[in-house]
Design a protein around this motif. Structure first.
Motif, PDB file in Angstrom:
ATOM      1  N   LEU A 302       0.830  -1.197   0.000  1.00 34.64           N
ATOM      2  CA  LEU A 302       0.000   0.000   0.000  1.00 34.64           C
ATOM      3  C   LEU A 302       0.871   1.256   0.000  1.00 34.64           C
ATOM      4  CD1 LEU A 302      -3.042   0.621   0.013  1.00 34.64           C
ATOM      5  CD2 LEU A 302      -2.886   0.937   2.483  1.00 34.64           C
ATOM      6  N   LYS A 303       1.982   1.211   0.703  1.00 35.96           N
ATOM      7  CA  LYS A 303       2.907   2.344   0.698  1.00 35.96           C
ATOM      8  C   LYS A 303       3.395   2.624  -0.710  1.00 35.96           C
ATOM      9  CE  LYS A 303       7.588   3.548   2.269  1.00 35.96           C
ATOM     10  NZ  LYS A 303       8.735   3.103   3.092  1.00 35.96           N
ATOM     11  N   ASP A 304       3.772   1.565  -1.441  1.00 43.19           N
ATOM     12  CA  ASP A 304       4.231   1.755  -2.822  1.00 43.19           C
ATOM     13  C   ASP A 304       3.114   2.334  -3.687  1.00 43.19           C
ATOM     14  OD1 ASP A 304       6.826   0.734  -2.413  1.00 43.19           O
ATOM     15  OD2 ASP A 304       6.073  -1.319  -2.569  1.00 43.19           O
ATOM     16  N   ALA A 305       1.892   1.828  -3.507  1.00 49.79           N
ATOM     17  CA  ALA A 305       0.767   2.337  -4.295  1.00 49.79           C
ATOM     18  C   ALA A 305       0.567   3.824  -4.035  1.00 49.79           C
ATOM     19  CB  ALA A 305      -0.496   1.553  -3.961  1.00 49.79           C
ATOM     20  N   TYR A 306       0.645   4.231  -2.771  1.00 49.14           N
ATOM     21  CA  TYR A 306       0.491   5.643  -2.439  1.00 49.14           C
ATOM     22  C   TYR A 306       1.585   6.488  -3.078  1.00 49.14           C
ATOM     23  CZ  TYR A 306       1.087   9.979   0.121  1.00 49.14           C
ATOM     24  OH  TYR A 306       1.281  11.314   0.431  1.00 49.14           O
ATOM     25  N   LEU A 307       2.837   6.073  -2.951  1.00 44.95           N
ATOM     26  CA  LEU A 307       3.955   6.852  -3.491  1.00 44.95           C
ATOM     27  C   LEU A 307       3.886   6.934  -5.010  1.00 44.95           C
ATOM     28  CD1 LEU A 307       6.860   5.605  -1.189  1.00 44.95           C
ATOM     29  CD2 LEU A 307       5.712   7.834  -1.143  1.00 44.95           C
ATOM     30  N   ARG A 308       3.442   5.869  -5.644  1.00 48.66           N
ATOM     31  CA  ARG A 308       3.312   5.877  -7.109  1.00 48.66           C
ATOM     32  C   ARG A 308       2.165   6.800  -7.542  1.00 48.66           C
ATOM     33  NH1 ARG A 308       4.996   1.554 -10.252  1.00 48.66           N
ATOM     34  NH2 ARG A 308       2.893   1.025 -10.953  1.00 48.66           N
ATOM     35  N   ALA A 309       1.078   6.800  -6.783  1.00 51.83           N
ATOM     36  CA  ALA A 309      -0.028   7.716  -7.093  1.00 51.83           C
ATOM     37  C   ALA A 309       0.399   9.160  -6.887  1.00 51.83           C
ATOM     38  CB  ALA A 309      -1.243   7.390  -6.219  1.00 51.83           C
ATOM     39  N   LEU A 310       1.133   9.410  -5.823  1.00 53.44           N
ATOM     40  CA  LEU A 310       1.610  10.757  -5.525  1.00 53.44           C
ATOM     41  C   LEU A 310       2.553  11.269  -6.595  1.00 53.44           C
ATOM     42  CD1 LEU A 310       1.803  13.127  -3.491  1.00 53.44           C
ATOM     43  CD2 LEU A 310       3.659  11.871  -2.364  1.00 53.44           C
ATOM     44  N   ALA A 311       3.377  10.385  -7.149  1.00 51.50           N
ATOM     45  CA  ALA A 311       4.372  10.793  -8.138  1.00 51.50           C
ATOM     46  C   ALA A 311       3.743  11.321  -9.420  1.00 51.50           C
ATOM     47  CB  ALA A 311       5.284   9.606  -8.469  1.00 51.50           C
ATOM     48  N   CYS A 312       2.511  10.934  -9.698  1.00 51.22           N
ATOM     49  CA  CYS A 312       1.855  11.387 -10.926  1.00 51.22           C
ATOM     50  C   CYS A 312       1.663  12.898 -10.941  1.00 51.22           C
ATOM     51  CB  CYS A 312       0.520  10.680 -11.087  1.00 51.22           C
ATOM     52  SG  CYS A 312      -0.407  11.190 -12.542  1.00 51.22           S
ATOM     53  N   ASP A 313       1.324  13.472  -9.792  1.00 49.26           N
ATOM     54  CA  ASP A 313       1.083  14.924  -9.719  1.00 49.26           C
ATOM     55  C   ASP A 313       1.147  15.351  -8.262  1.00 49.26           C
ATOM     56  OD1 ASP A 313       0.322  17.539  -9.985  1.00 49.26           O
ATOM     57  OD2 ASP A 313      -1.541  17.136 -11.078  1.00 49.26           O
ATOM     58  N   VAL A 429     -13.051  10.386 -14.250  1.00 51.99           N
ATOM     59  CA  VAL A 429     -12.476  11.698 -14.560  1.00 51.99           C
ATOM     60  C   VAL A 429     -13.527  12.507 -15.308  1.00 51.99           C
ATOM     61  CG1 VAL A 429     -10.626  12.918 -15.771  1.00 51.99           C
ATOM     62  CG2 VAL A 429     -10.163  10.713 -14.672  1.00 51.99           C
ATOM     63  N   LYS A 430     -13.644  13.783 -14.945  1.00 48.14           N
ATOM     64  CA  LYS A 430     -14.619  14.634 -15.616  1.00 48.14           C
ATOM     65  C   LYS A 430     -14.330  14.719 -17.112  1.00 48.14           C
ATOM     66  CE  LYS A 430     -16.673  16.074 -11.775  1.00 48.14           C
ATOM     67  NZ  LYS A 430     -18.062  15.788 -11.453  1.00 48.14           N
ATOM     68  N   SER A 431     -15.408  14.678 -17.893  1.00 47.44           N
ATOM     69  CA  SER A 431     -15.264  14.738 -19.345  1.00 47.44           C
ATOM     70  C   SER A 431     -14.965  16.167 -19.816  1.00 47.44           C
ATOM     71  CB  SER A 431     -16.554  14.253 -20.005  1.00 47.44           C
ATOM     72  OG  SER A 431     -16.845  12.932 -19.598  1.00 47.44           O
ATOM     73  N   ASN A 432     -14.206  16.326 -20.906  1.00 51.62           N
ATOM     74  CA  ASN A 432     -13.525  15.268 -21.650  1.00 51.62           C
ATOM     75  C   ASN A 432     -12.325  14.754 -20.864  1.00 51.62           C
ATOM     76  OD1 ASN A 432     -15.064  15.269 -24.116  1.00 51.62           O
ATOM     77  ND2 ASN A 432     -14.127  17.221 -24.634  1.00 51.62           N
ATOM     78  N   ALA A 433     -12.098  13.440 -20.914  1.00 48.85           N
ATOM     79  CA  ALA A 433     -11.071  12.833 -20.071  1.00 48.85           C
ATOM     80  C   ALA A 433     -10.056  12.068 -20.906  1.00 48.85           C
ATOM     81  CB  ALA A 433     -11.714  11.887 -19.061  1.00 48.85           C
ATOM     82  N   ILE A 434      -8.790  12.273 -20.578  1.00 41.37           N
ATOM     83  CA  ILE A 434      -7.685  11.497 -21.144  1.00 41.37           C
ATOM     84  C   ILE A 434      -6.797  11.044 -19.999  1.00 41.37           C
ATOM     85  CG2 ILE A 434      -5.565  11.599 -22.518  1.00 41.37           C
ATOM     86  CD1 ILE A 434      -7.991  11.510 -24.276  1.00 41.37           C
ATOM     87  N   VAL A 435      -6.487   9.754 -19.968  1.00 38.68           N
ATOM     88  CA  VAL A 435      -5.645   9.203 -18.903  1.00 38.68           C
ATOM     89  C   VAL A 435      -4.526   8.378 -19.527  1.00 38.68           C
ATOM     90  CG1 VAL A 435      -5.544   7.693 -16.882  1.00 38.68           C
ATOM     91  CG2 VAL A 435      -7.554   9.139 -17.262  1.00 38.68           C
ATOM     92  N   TYR A 436      -3.287   8.750 -19.228  1.00 36.12           N
ATOM     93  CA  TYR A 436      -2.128   7.938 -19.602  1.00 36.12           C
ATOM     94  C   TYR A 436      -1.765   7.062 -18.406  1.00 36.12           C
ATOM     95  CZ  TYR A 436      -1.314  11.474 -23.277  1.00 36.12           C
ATOM     96  OH  TYR A 436      -1.428  12.337 -24.349  1.00 36.12           O
ATOM     97  N   ALA A 437      -1.377   5.823 -18.663  1.00 30.65           N
ATOM     98  CA  ALA A 437      -0.985   4.918 -17.584  1.00 30.65           C
ATOM     99  C   ALA A 437       0.156   4.023 -18.037  1.00 30.65           C
ATOM    100  CB  ALA A 437      -2.164   4.063 -17.141  1.00 30.65           C
ATOM    101  N   LYS A 438       0.962   3.641 -17.061  1.00 35.50           N
ATOM    102  CA  LYS A 438       2.098   2.764 -17.353  1.00 35.50           C
ATOM    103  C   LYS A 438       2.430   1.959 -16.097  1.00 35.50           C
ATOM    104  CE  LYS A 438       6.760   2.893 -19.334  1.00 35.50           C
ATOM    105  NZ  LYS A 438       7.843   3.799 -19.830  1.00 35.50           N
ATOM    106  N   ASP A 439       2.503   0.648 -16.250  1.00 36.68           N
ATOM    107  CA  ASP A 439       2.862  -0.245 -15.144  1.00 36.68           C
ATOM    108  C   ASP A 439       1.952  -0.067 -13.928  1.00 36.68           C
ATOM    109  OD1 ASP A 439       4.981  -1.187 -16.720  1.00 36.68           O
ATOM    110  OD2 ASP A 439       6.346   0.349 -15.952  1.00 36.68           O
ATOM    111  N   GLY A 440       0.652   0.046 -14.171  1.00 38.99           N
ATOM    112  CA  GLY A 440      -0.288   0.162 -13.064  1.00 38.99           C
ATOM    113  C   GLY A 440      -0.226   1.473 -12.323  1.00 38.99           C
ATOM    114  N   GLN A 441       0.103   2.534 -13.035  1.00 41.96           N
ATOM    115  CA  GLN A 441       0.262   3.851 -12.422  1.00 41.96           C
ATOM    116  C   GLN A 441      -0.162   4.907 -13.431  1.00 41.96           C
ATOM    117  OE1 GLN A 441       4.363   4.535 -11.432  1.00 41.96           O
ATOM    118  NE2 GLN A 441       4.029   6.585 -10.598  1.00 41.96           N
ATOM    119  N   THR A 442      -0.934   5.892 -12.997  1.00 41.40           N
ATOM    120  CA  THR A 442      -1.276   6.972 -13.915  1.00 41.40           C
ATOM    121  C   THR A 442      -0.026   7.788 -14.219  1.00 41.40           C
ATOM    122  OG1 THR A 442      -1.982   8.302 -12.016  1.00 41.40           O
ATOM    123  CG2 THR A 442      -3.704   7.193 -13.293  1.00 41.40           C
ATOM    124  N   ALA A 443       0.125   8.128 -15.493  1.00 42.79           N
ATOM    125  CA  ALA A 443       1.276   8.922 -15.927  1.00 42.79           C
ATOM    126  C   ALA A 443       0.894  10.370 -16.163  1.00 42.79           C
ATOM    127  CB  ALA A 443       1.864   8.322 -17.208  1.00 42.79           C
TER     128      ALA A 443
END
Length: 538
Positions: A302-313, A429-443
């Motif tokens: 869970l710590k890794d998931a949090y840090l990876r989510a935080l790194a996106c923005d 995500v509010k429309s219009n929405a574009i999401v980039y992702a890589k290795d299970g993490q939003t980019a």
């Protein structure tokens, strides 16, 4: 034809001589009965309430002694009688009403204290159909409505929280209540029965799969009045509807100050999003700001998931909402408290994590006991001028869709997993929405723009900013999968995503220019799949 009023003026003060007490929630009822008896009020009661008052040694008359008719049918019929309702509805200053009371042996009832069968609690607990139906109160709402209609002469209490105010009013004014006081209690009583009936009708609609009933009612119980609404000049309240669904409305606030209107709105969005990620598959974290995710990730812990989510923005995450799909542990809590955060919501919290979060007393910590089922049915509603827009919850799941590869190249297994991940996020995500992702993490996430190409560009810029902040050699959009919650109307949005480094695309399809968009993907060696399912979110 409407009934014409005789225009008999309501008295300002009414002395309480007789009270009828019949409650499902018996908290404080014996104390209230004792205080009323001490002021010389004659007490009438029924069933379990009568037993509780009598057991306390207080003088109380069973309603069946007034009606001359016993309770029958397991208590279903006990107060539905002219000697009860006549005593509630009689206009005491109307000579015809007074004559009718004398002729039929009806005595006036000045105070009614009633709360209803716990239908909401039974429904929330997932009671079966017969049990839920049995907990629909009939006599209670009838007496409440009769008393509230005749508030010129009758004081009606439906909430134990009002007992002290009633006793104070009576003590200070010779056992009398004022008209303005009775009016407010009557308004509250009608709102109570309206909300009760709303919950019953909505339950029936759900139980019988009636998606759009002829009459739609929305009702709730005030959980808390907020300091203000979306902005300080707006007032707001938080109402709960009794839906049996883990979330912000049913969560326990373990610590922190009162949730604001915006906190609740954002926290709900965050927890609905994190519900898309099954905890048994991987830990997941979503960070929300202004109703949009700014980072979502899974990880080995869970710590890794949090840090990876935080790194996106990490910039937008400041002052945001953090939602977790597993028990919040100490290691994750230690990382979270390093950043200013408004709310954390999780299914469970460890004792160690509680102690760590407690170092930030203003940080709200919510525990839900479970995750919302993203496949469950239900409704969402939005007011418009003069109306209400109601729809079923968007419970479409990427796992339930047969994806169609439309390009010459199919996505690799890794790309396919990232496409699915990105599409789950794009749904929230509010429309219009574009999401980039890589290795299970939003980019990178682009939200709420008027054109899809702008969303694609903004998401790419966010990814570049994240790379600079994290010291990465290149943004995570390089080699990423990209999701669009609705079709690309032109190839330009897709080309912008490809320029950012996306190698695989997922979108609903269905544009008049699908062939043009597919050709652009093929020209750049990009894999594309169609879902056939749109996820507009406004």
């Amino acid at each position: 034809m409407a009934v014409v009023s005789k225009k008999i003026p309501a008295p300002d003060k009414v002395k309480i001589r007789t009270a009828l007490l019949s409650v499902s929630d018996k908290s404080g009822i014996v104390e209230l009965a004792g205080a009323l008896a001490a002021q010389g009020v004659r007490l009438l009661s029924t069933g379990g309430t009568h037993k509780a008052i009598a057991a306390a040694g207080l003088p109380v008359i069973d309603v069946s002694d007034i009606t001359g008719f016993p309770e029958i049918m397991d208590g279903r019929v006990k107060t539905l009688h002219p000697r009860v309702h006549g005593g509630l509805l009689a206009i005491r200053d109307d000579a015809d009403h007074v004559e009718a009371m004398k002729a039929h042996g009806i005595e006036g009832i000045d105070l009614v204290v009633i709360n209803l069968y716990p239908f909401e609690d039974v429904r929330a607990a997932g009671g079966d159909y017969p049990t839920t139906v049995e907990n629909i109160d009939i006599g209670g709402p009838a007496m409440i409505r009769a008393s509230a209609k005749n508030h010129a002469y009758v004081t009606i209490l439906t909430d134990p929280a009002d007992y002290p105010a009633l006793l104070e009013a009576m003590r200070s004014d010779d056992s009398q209540t004022a008209y303005a006081f009775r009016q407010k209690l009557a308004a509250k009583a009608f709102a109570r029965t309206a909300a009760y009936d709303a919950m019953i009708s909505n339950w029936f609609a759900e139980a019988l799969d009636i998606e759009m009933p002829r009459h739609r009612v929305v009702g709730g119980v005030l959980k808390e009045q907020m300091r203000y609404g979306e902005n300080p000049h707006q007032s707001a309240g938080f109402y709960v509807t009794g839906e049996n669904r883990p979330g912000v409305a049913t969560a326990t606030l373990l610590q922190g100050k009162q949730l604001s209107y915006n906190n609740i709105n954002d926290t709900d969005g965050a927890f609905e999003l994190i519900g898309e990620f099954a905890p048994e598959k991987a830990p997941a974290c979503a960070i929300i700001k202004h109703a949009n995710p700014c980072g979502v990730a899974t990880g080995p812990t869970l710590k890794d998931a949090y840090l990876r989510a935080l790194a996106c923005d990490s910039t937008s995450a400041f002052g945001g909402i953090i939602a977790l799909n597993q028990l919040l542990d100490g290691e994750t809590a230690e990382e979270i408290v390093k950043l200013f955060t408004e709310v954390i919501i999780a299914p469970e919290v460890s004792a160690e994590a509680k102690a760590i979060i407690a170092r930030k007393p203003n940080l709200r910590l919510l525990v839900t006991g479970g995750l919302p089922d993203p496949r469950s049915r239900g409704i969402t509603a939005k007011t418009v001028a003069g109306g209400l827009l109601v729809q079923t919850r968007d419970n479409g799941m990427i796992e339930d869709i047969d994806l169609r590869v439309v390009t010459k190249r199919a996505p690799t297994p890794i790309e396919l997993e990232d496409l699915k991940f990105a599409y789950k996020v794009a749904k929230h995500v509010k429309s219009n929405a574009i999401v980039y992702a890589k290795d299970g993490q939003t980019a990178g996430i682009g939200a709420g723009q008027m054109s899809r190409i702008d969303s694609a560009r903004i998401a790419a810029i966010k990814a570049e900013d994240a790379a600079k902040a994290m010291g990465w050699a290149e943004p995570m959009t390089k080699g990423s999968a990209v999701a669009s919650e609705a079709f690309f109307p032109f190839a330009d949005g897709l080309l912008s995503a490809i320029a950012a480094g996306a190698t695989a695309v997922i979108q609903p399809g269905g544009s008049m220019r699908d062939e043009e968009v597919i050709a652009a993907a093929d020209a750049h060696g990009v894999a594309m799949v169609f879902t056939g399912m749109r996820h507009f979110r406004h």
